[in-house]
Motif scaffolding. Structure first.
Motif, PDB file in Angstrom:
ATOM      1  N   GLY A 129       0.815  -1.210   0.000  1.00  0.00           N
ATOM      2  CA  GLY A 129       0.000   0.000   0.000  1.00  0.00           C
ATOM      3  C   GLY A 129       0.846   1.257   0.000  1.00  0.00           C
ATOM      4  N   ALA A 130       0.646   2.110   1.008  1.00  0.00           N
ATOM      5  CA  ALA A 130       1.333   3.404   1.061  1.00  0.00           C
ATOM      6  C   ALA A 130       2.844   3.261   1.235  1.00  0.00           C
ATOM      7  N   GLU A 131       3.309   2.113   1.703  1.00  0.00           N
ATOM      8  CA  GLU A 131       4.748   1.901   1.887  1.00  0.00           C
ATOM      9  C   GLU A 131       5.435   1.423   0.603  1.00  0.00           C
ATOM     10  N   ALA A 132       4.683   1.326  -0.482  1.00  0.00           N
ATOM     11  CA  ALA A 132       5.232   0.701  -1.686  1.00  0.00           C
ATOM     12  C   ALA A 132       6.370   1.501  -2.295  1.00  0.00           C
ATOM     13  N   ARG A 133       6.299   2.847  -2.248  1.00  0.00           N
ATOM     14  CA  ARG A 133       7.362   3.621  -2.897  1.00  0.00           C
ATOM     15  C   ARG A 133       8.713   3.328  -2.285  1.00  0.00           C
ATOM     16  N   GLY A 276       8.830  15.153  -3.595  1.00  0.00           N
ATOM     17  CA  GLY A 276       7.514  14.859  -4.135  1.00  0.00           C
ATOM     18  C   GLY A 276       7.605  14.192  -5.495  1.00  0.00           C
ATOM     19  N   ASN A 277       6.596  13.433  -5.834  1.00  0.00           N
ATOM     20  CA  ASN A 277       6.615  12.670  -7.080  1.00  0.00           C
ATOM     21  C   ASN A 277       6.599  13.564  -8.320  1.00  0.00           C
ATOM     22  N   ALA A 278       5.798  14.625  -8.289  1.00  0.00           N
ATOM     23  CA  ALA A 278       5.669  15.481  -9.475  1.00  0.00           C
ATOM     24  C   ALA A 278       6.988  16.186  -9.790  1.00  0.00           C
ATOM     25  N   ILE A 321      10.871   4.175 -11.130  1.00  0.00           N
ATOM     26  CA  ILE A 321      10.210   4.156  -9.826  1.00  0.00           C
ATOM     27  C   ILE A 321       8.952   5.017  -9.839  1.00  0.00           C
ATOM     28  N   LEU A 322       9.048   6.163 -10.488  1.00  0.00           N
ATOM     29  CA  LEU A 322       7.995   7.170 -10.394  1.00  0.00           C
ATOM     30  C   LEU A 322       6.745   6.792 -11.175  1.00  0.00           C
TER      31      LEU A 322
END
Length: 392
Positions: A129-133, A276-278, A321-322
């Protein structure tokens, strides 16, 4: 997630498994291309059509493998598909004609669809879930050394065993991934049962996603960048030689692409909350554009091939990754495996086309045409990416 917890240990094991698999099924071909051409007498186009066909099969299957992950079959694919991949790479070393070479690559396409990044990332995203990155970043930190392993090893094996013999040796190396992946999957599944995570039914989720322009924008960005990266990676030794680099210097620079991927991913791992991803996506796209500029300029100063390796490795490595993170941020987490598999068709098709497109560009205009074409792809991806992220 602690770096040394049971869950983290399983993630690191998957990372080593991905490294071995990528070294053999993805990087061995460009690392051994000159040796394979010398040993077989086949043209670059005949050899390059094999990986193209493999990626086409992979593109056709990836939407289905994403659904299989959503239904809970990701662990089986990560465990057993590397066996098929290793057998296929060994078969390439024994192929006696281009037709057999192409047929084996088609089989390898099935293995790639089941056990490379797409399935691994979907498996981890579904599980964590949220820990995937963080987990995905750790996998790619280690797997980023696959090229660093493959190019020097390919140089040594190619000189001592020839291209075909070196492929068989790579196949033996890949088999080590099987017990590593199996143990990691078992560990994660024990935690999964304890956590009560169930297979997800996602009827209609892909149709809903494909109605959104953002779905197609993400696919376009990564399709263009992966075509850029695939062409440059496949012909990297030839292009470095064209820029005036000696063979040893070219091999060293090519081997630097992997550590550059790792360095970029380390920055994301430790500074991701601030970046941040963006913003990380935009800077990664800028890095790919600057890499093409450096390669084009290396005709005046060959040492710029190291700048190319650093920028291309960091940019493409971060983007790998992104992509799943952008899909989650923009399109949502529901049915992630299915949506991610569909988005991945564009970059996989681009990777499929890259060897043949590169061969065609070499035939039509030589290396200079490749430099200009890849720069245009990077600029196009950057423009679409900025537009996508500005619209949120």
């Amino acid at each position: 997630m602690s770096w040394f917890s049971g869950q983290a240990a399983a993630v690191w094991l998957l990372a080593f498994g991905q490294t071995l698999t990528y070294a053999g099924v993805y990087y061995a071909f460009p690392a051994l291309l000159p040796d394979l051409q010398a040993a077989t007498g086949w043209s670059v186009a005949e050899l390059a059509f094999g990986p193209t066909l493999g990626f086409l099969v992979m593109a056709a299957l990836t939407p289905f493998t994403g659904r299989w992950v959503d239904r809970g079959w990701g662990g089986e694919m990560l465990t057993y598909a590397p066996i098929l991949a290793a057998v296929g790479v060994a078969g390439l070393g024994l192929a006696g004609s281009p037709l057999i070479w192409w047929a084996i690559w088609a089989v390898l396409g099935v293995a790639q669809a089941c056990c490379l990044y797409e399935s691994c990332f979907a498996f981890l995203t579904r599980r964590l879930g949220a820990e995937a990155r963080g987990a995905i970043t750790k996998v790619t930190l280690v797997a980023g050394f696959a090229g660093t392993l493959a190019f020097p090893l390919g140089d040594v094996l190619g000189r001592s065993l020839g291209g075909p013999g070196a492929l068989i040796a790579f196949a033996g190396l890949m088999l080590l991934a099987v017990p590593i992946n199996a143990h990691a999957v078992r560990s994660l599944r024990r935690m999964e049962r304890a956590g009560g995570i169930a297979a997800e039914a996602t009827p209609g989720v892909l149709r809903q996603a494909m109605r959104r322009p953002a779905f197609w924008a993400i696919a376009a960005v990564f399709g263009m960048i992966w075509l850029n990266h695939g062409i440059l990676l496949t012909y990297v030794l030839m292009l470095f030689a064209d820029r005036g680099a000696a063979a040893g210097m070219a091999t060293l620079a090519a081997a630097c692409i992997g550590p550059s991927q790792v360095l970029g991913r380390l920055v994301l791992l430790f500074q991701g909350a601030r970046i941040g991803n963006a913003r990380a996506t935009v800077w990664s796209l800028v890095g790919v554009v600057c890499a093409s500029v450096a390669l084009l300029s290396a005709g005046w100063w060959p040492l710029l091939i190291f700048a190319f390796a650093a920028l291309q490795g960091a940019g493409a490595g971060l983007l790998s990754i992104l992509r799943p993170m952008l899909i989650v941020d923009i399109l949502g987490r529901r049915g992630f495996g299915t949506i991610s598999g569909a988005v991945a068709v564009a970059p996989i098709l681009a990777s499929a086309a890259a060897p043949s497109v590169g061969a065609g560009l070499l035939h039509l205009g030589g290396p200079e045409l490749i430099y200009g074409f890849c720069l245009a792809l990077g600029l196009g991806g950057l423009a679409i990416g900025i537009g996508l992220l500005r619209r949120g």
